[in-house]
Design a protein around this motif. Structure first.
Motif, PDB file in Angstrom:
ATOM      1  N   ILE A 127       3.220   3.450  -2.979  1.00 32.07           N
ATOM      2  CA  ILE A 127       3.633   3.800  -1.616  1.00 32.07           C
ATOM      3  C   ILE A 127       3.493   2.574  -0.730  1.00 32.07           C
ATOM      4  CG2 ILE A 127       3.145   5.247   0.397  1.00 32.07           C
ATOM      5  CD1 ILE A 127       1.571   6.640  -2.481  1.00 32.07           C
ATOM      6  N   PHE A 128       4.588   2.197  -0.077  1.00 32.33           N
ATOM      7  CA  PHE A 128       4.571   1.133   0.926  1.00 32.33           C
ATOM      8  C   PHE A 128       4.816   1.790   2.280  1.00 32.33           C
ATOM      9  CE2 PHE A 128       6.228  -0.933  -2.952  1.00 32.33           C
ATOM     10  CZ  PHE A 128       5.298  -1.950  -3.107  1.00 32.33           C
ATOM     11  N   ALA A 129       3.777   1.949   3.082  1.00 34.54           N
ATOM     12  CA  ALA A 129       3.899   2.586   4.393  1.00 34.54           C
ATOM     13  C   ALA A 129       3.747   1.529   5.482  1.00 34.54           C
ATOM     14  CB  ALA A 129       2.836   3.671   4.563  1.00 34.54           C
ATOM     15  N   GLY A 130       4.546   1.653   6.548  1.00 32.28           N
ATOM     16  CA  GLY A 130       4.469   0.693   7.635  1.00 32.28           C
ATOM     17  C   GLY A 130       4.772  -0.722   7.198  1.00 32.28           C
ATOM     18  N   MET A 131       5.663  -0.869   6.233  1.00 32.24           N
ATOM     19  CA  MET A 131       5.939  -2.185   5.665  1.00 32.24           C
ATOM     20  C   MET A 131       7.432  -2.372   5.448  1.00 32.24           C
ATOM     21  SD  MET A 131       5.051  -5.136   4.705  1.00 32.24           S
ATOM     22  CE  MET A 131       3.307  -4.920   5.076  1.00 32.24           C
ATOM     23  N   GLY A 132       7.911  -3.570   5.770  1.00 31.53           N
ATOM     24  CA  GLY A 132       9.282  -3.953   5.491  1.00 31.53           C
ATOM     25  C   GLY A 132       9.322  -5.099   4.507  1.00 31.53           C
ATOM     26  N   LEU A 133      10.518  -5.463   4.094  1.00 36.45           N
ATOM     27  CA  LEU A 133      10.671  -6.497   3.076  1.00 36.45           C
ATOM     28  C   LEU A 133      10.075  -7.827   3.530  1.00 36.45           C
ATOM     29  CD1 LEU A 133      11.842  -7.326   0.345  1.00 36.45           C
ATOM     30  CD2 LEU A 133      14.011  -7.816   1.510  1.00 36.45           C
ATOM     31  N   GLU A 134      10.359  -8.229   4.768  1.00 34.02           N
ATOM     32  CA  GLU A 134       9.877  -9.518   5.245  1.00 34.02           C
ATOM     33  C   GLU A 134       8.362  -9.567   5.353  1.00 34.02           C
ATOM     34  OE1 GLU A 134      14.019  -8.761   6.871  1.00 34.02           O
ATOM     35  OE2 GLU A 134      12.166  -7.613   6.593  1.00 34.02           O
ATOM     36  N   GLY A 135       7.731  -8.421   5.552  1.00 35.09           N
ATOM     37  CA  GLY A 135       6.278  -8.375   5.627  1.00 35.09           C
ATOM     38  C   GLY A 135       5.600  -8.678   4.305  1.00 35.09           C
ATOM     39  N   LEU A 136       6.362  -8.587   3.201  1.00 39.43           N
ATOM     40  CA  LEU A 136       5.843  -8.950   1.885  1.00 39.43           C
ATOM     41  C   LEU A 136       6.239 -10.354   1.482  1.00 39.43           C
ATOM     42  CD1 LEU A 136       6.510  -5.671  -0.153  1.00 39.43           C
ATOM     43  CD2 LEU A 136       4.465  -6.314   1.138  1.00 39.43           C
ATOM     44  N   THR A 137       7.452 -10.756   1.841  1.00 33.43           N
ATOM     45  CA  THR A 137       7.955 -12.049   1.382  1.00 33.43           C
ATOM     46  C   THR A 137       7.627 -13.197   2.322  1.00 33.43           C
ATOM     47  OG1 THR A 137      10.107 -11.680   2.442  1.00 33.43           O
ATOM     48  CG2 THR A 137       9.868 -10.947   0.149  1.00 33.43           C
ATOM     49  N   GLU A 138       7.320 -12.881   3.591  1.00 34.96           N
ATOM     50  CA  GLU A 138       7.020 -13.917   4.589  1.00 34.96           C
ATOM     51  C   GLU A 138       5.770 -13.506   5.364  1.00 34.96           C
ATOM     52  OE1 GLU A 138      10.501 -14.604   7.073  1.00 34.96           O
ATOM     53  OE2 GLU A 138      11.779 -13.938   5.426  1.00 34.96           O
ATOM     54  N   THR A 139       4.621 -13.619   4.728  1.00 39.35           N
ATOM     55  CA  THR A 139       3.399 -13.051   5.301  1.00 39.35           C
ATOM     56  C   THR A 139       2.859 -13.828   6.492  1.00 39.35           C
ATOM     57  OG1 THR A 139       2.046 -14.229   3.683  1.00 39.35           O
ATOM     58  CG2 THR A 139       2.718 -11.992   3.129  1.00 39.35           C
ATOM     59  N   ASP A 140       3.383 -15.017   6.741  1.00 35.88           N
ATOM     60  CA  ASP A 140       2.891 -15.791   7.882  1.00 35.88           C
ATOM     61  C   ASP A 140       3.630 -15.476   9.171  1.00 35.88           C
ATOM     62  OD1 ASP A 140       5.328 -16.896   7.248  1.00 35.88           O
ATOM     63  OD2 ASP A 140       4.652 -18.986   7.323  1.00 35.88           O
ATOM     64  N   ARG A 141       4.595 -14.552   9.135  1.00 32.10           N
ATOM     65  CA  ARG A 141       5.473 -14.341  10.290  1.00 32.10           C
ATOM     66  C   ARG A 141       4.738 -13.770  11.504  1.00 32.10           C
ATOM     67  NH1 ARG A 141       7.897  -9.193  10.388  1.00 32.10           N
ATOM     68  NH2 ARG A 141       9.919 -10.034  11.018  1.00 32.10           N
ATOM     69  N   ARG A 142       3.602 -13.087  11.309  1.00 30.95           N
ATOM     70  CA  ARG A 142       2.876 -12.513  12.442  1.00 30.95           C
ATOM     71  C   ARG A 142       1.440 -13.033  12.549  1.00 30.95           C
ATOM     72  NH1 ARG A 142       4.117  -7.977  15.187  1.00 30.95           N
ATOM     73  NH2 ARG A 142       2.252  -6.804  14.638  1.00 30.95           N
ATOM     74  N   VAL A 143       1.123 -14.074  11.792  1.00 28.67           N
ATOM     75  CA  VAL A 143      -0.232 -14.626  11.837  1.00 28.67           C
ATOM     76  C   VAL A 143      -0.560 -15.145  13.232  1.00 28.67           C
ATOM     77  CG1 VAL A 143      -1.662 -16.554  11.052  1.00 28.67           C
ATOM     78  CG2 VAL A 143      -0.475 -15.127   9.383  1.00 28.67           C
ATOM     79  N   ASP A 144       0.364 -15.867  13.846  1.00 27.28           N
ATOM     80  CA  ASP A 144       0.097 -16.411  15.179  1.00 27.28           C
ATOM     81  C   ASP A 144      -0.110 -15.298  16.202  1.00 27.28           C
ATOM     82  OD1 ASP A 144       0.273 -18.967  14.215  1.00 27.28           O
ATOM     83  OD2 ASP A 144       2.319 -19.312  14.922  1.00 27.28           O
ATOM     84  N   HIS A 145       0.623 -14.193  16.050  1.00 29.93           N
ATOM     85  CA  HIS A 145       0.475 -13.036  16.943  1.00 29.93           C
ATOM     86  C   HIS A 145      -0.957 -12.507  16.886  1.00 29.93           C
ATOM     87  CE1 HIS A 145       1.241  -9.099  18.753  1.00 29.93           C
ATOM     88  NE2 HIS A 145       0.791  -8.537  17.647  1.00 29.93           N
ATOM     89  N   PHE A 146      -1.465 -12.322  15.687  1.00 35.26           N
ATOM     90  CA  PHE A 146      -2.810 -11.773  15.545  1.00 35.26           C
ATOM     91  C   PHE A 146      -3.881 -12.795  15.925  1.00 35.26           C
ATOM     92  CE2 PHE A 146      -0.583  -8.791  12.610  1.00 35.26           C
ATOM     93  CZ  PHE A 146      -0.889  -7.638  13.300  1.00 35.26           C
ATOM     94  N   ARG A 147      -3.639 -14.056  15.627  1.00 33.42           N
ATOM     95  CA  ARG A 147      -4.610 -15.073  16.009  1.00 33.42           C
ATOM     96  C   ARG A 147      -4.727 -15.147  17.534  1.00 33.42           C
ATOM     97  NH1 ARG A 147      -6.598 -18.438  12.515  1.00 33.42           N
ATOM     98  NH2 ARG A 147      -4.795 -18.324  11.119  1.00 33.42           N
ATOM     99  N   ASN A 148      -3.600 -15.000  18.211  1.00 30.96           N
ATOM    100  CA  ASN A 148      -3.583 -14.981  19.670  1.00 30.96           C
ATOM    101  C   ASN A 148      -4.375 -13.796  20.214  1.00 30.96           C
ATOM    102  OD1 ASN A 148      -2.636 -15.647  22.392  1.00 30.96           O
ATOM    103  ND2 ASN A 148      -1.297 -13.875  22.163  1.00 30.96           N
TER     104      ASN A 148
END
Length: 253
Positions: A127-148
């Motif tokens: 089960i992949f819940a709350g997840m899209g393709l890019e969230g698996l293949t490009e895991t750095d895409r929201r790192v800056d958001h959370f670090r902020n």
């Protein structure tokens, strides 16, 4: 909703960090992993999802990721090497002696499930819940958001996504220093690897949830994937009964 969570039980990760899990129900095991800033209670128990899934004849096993919930929250960077959450997941499977089981997660939990599959886990269904393709293949895409979020606590504009995430962090009693370490653990799962996940797979996401890319594209990439939309966005769909109902229906088939 349930107000009496089962007590935590404990095991140790490969590096000795003490990790917690809870479980409800009896029957075929399903391991469900929570999202970032959250914990087993908030993601699976508080809004009744685990109870609905258990009612289908499942033993619902819900770990607290390191730095979350009742698990240890080390501040040493050595505790946050890439894929350590994956290794923790494998350690739980081994600790419980599971051989015939299902596996899933929400957001970071879904990413962890993906990495477990990529490194040898063999659940019957996933089960992949709350997840899209890019969230698996490009895991750095929201790192800056959370670090902020974590480095500027108390400074975010009221009502902004960052402010809402900080408010959620307060409800779960998160440790910002430990949670920053989690950002260093992310590892991509290549598209070619995802296309090799041959077991039946459910992709379930809120109709307003695009935080981790396209859930429909993830379902399309999986050889035996099916996509179910539920109400809400990335944070709000966890509180909707439809999330647990969708997972229960999938596991009951």
């Amino acid at each position: 909703m349930t107000n009496t969570p089962p007590p935590p039980q404990f095991f140790h990760g490969s590096d000795g960090v003490r990790l917690a899990w809870r479980e409800v129900g009896e029957g075929r095991p399903v391991v469900l992993i929570h999202g970032y800033f959250s914990d087993a209670w908030t993601n699976w128990l508080r809004y009744g999802h685990a109870a609905v899934i258990a009612a289908t004849g499942c033993r619902v096993i819900m770990p607290d990721l390191r730095a979350h919930g009742d698990s240890d929250r080390p501040h040493d960077p050595a505790a946050y090497v890439p894929d350590i959450l994956t290794r923790d997941g494998h350690a739980l499977i081994a600790h419980l002696g599971l051989t015939d089981y299902d596996l899933g997660g929400y957001s970071l939990g879904a990413r962890t499930a993906s990495r477990m599959l990529a490194t040898g886990a063999t659940p019957g269904r996933v089960i992949f819940a709350g997840m899209g393709l890019e969230g698996l293949t490009e895991t750095d895409r929201r790192v800056d958001h959370f670090r902020n979020i974590l480095t500027r606590l108390g400074e975010h504009r009221r009502g902004s996504p960052e402010w809402l995430a900080e408010a959620f962090l307060k409800t779960t009693g998160g440790d910002p220093a430990a949670l920053l370490g989690i950002l260093d653990t992310f590892a991509d799962t290549p598209l070619a690897t995802i296309r090799g996940f041959a077991m039946p797979a459910l992709v379930v996401a809120g109709m307003e949830d695009f935080d981790n890319g396209s859930a429909a594209a993830l379902a399309d990439a999986l050889p035996d994937g099916r996509f179910v939309e539920v109400p809400g966005g990335h944070m709000s769909s966890v509180a909707k009964p439809e999330l647990g109902q969708a997972i229960a229906a999938f596991l009951a088939t």
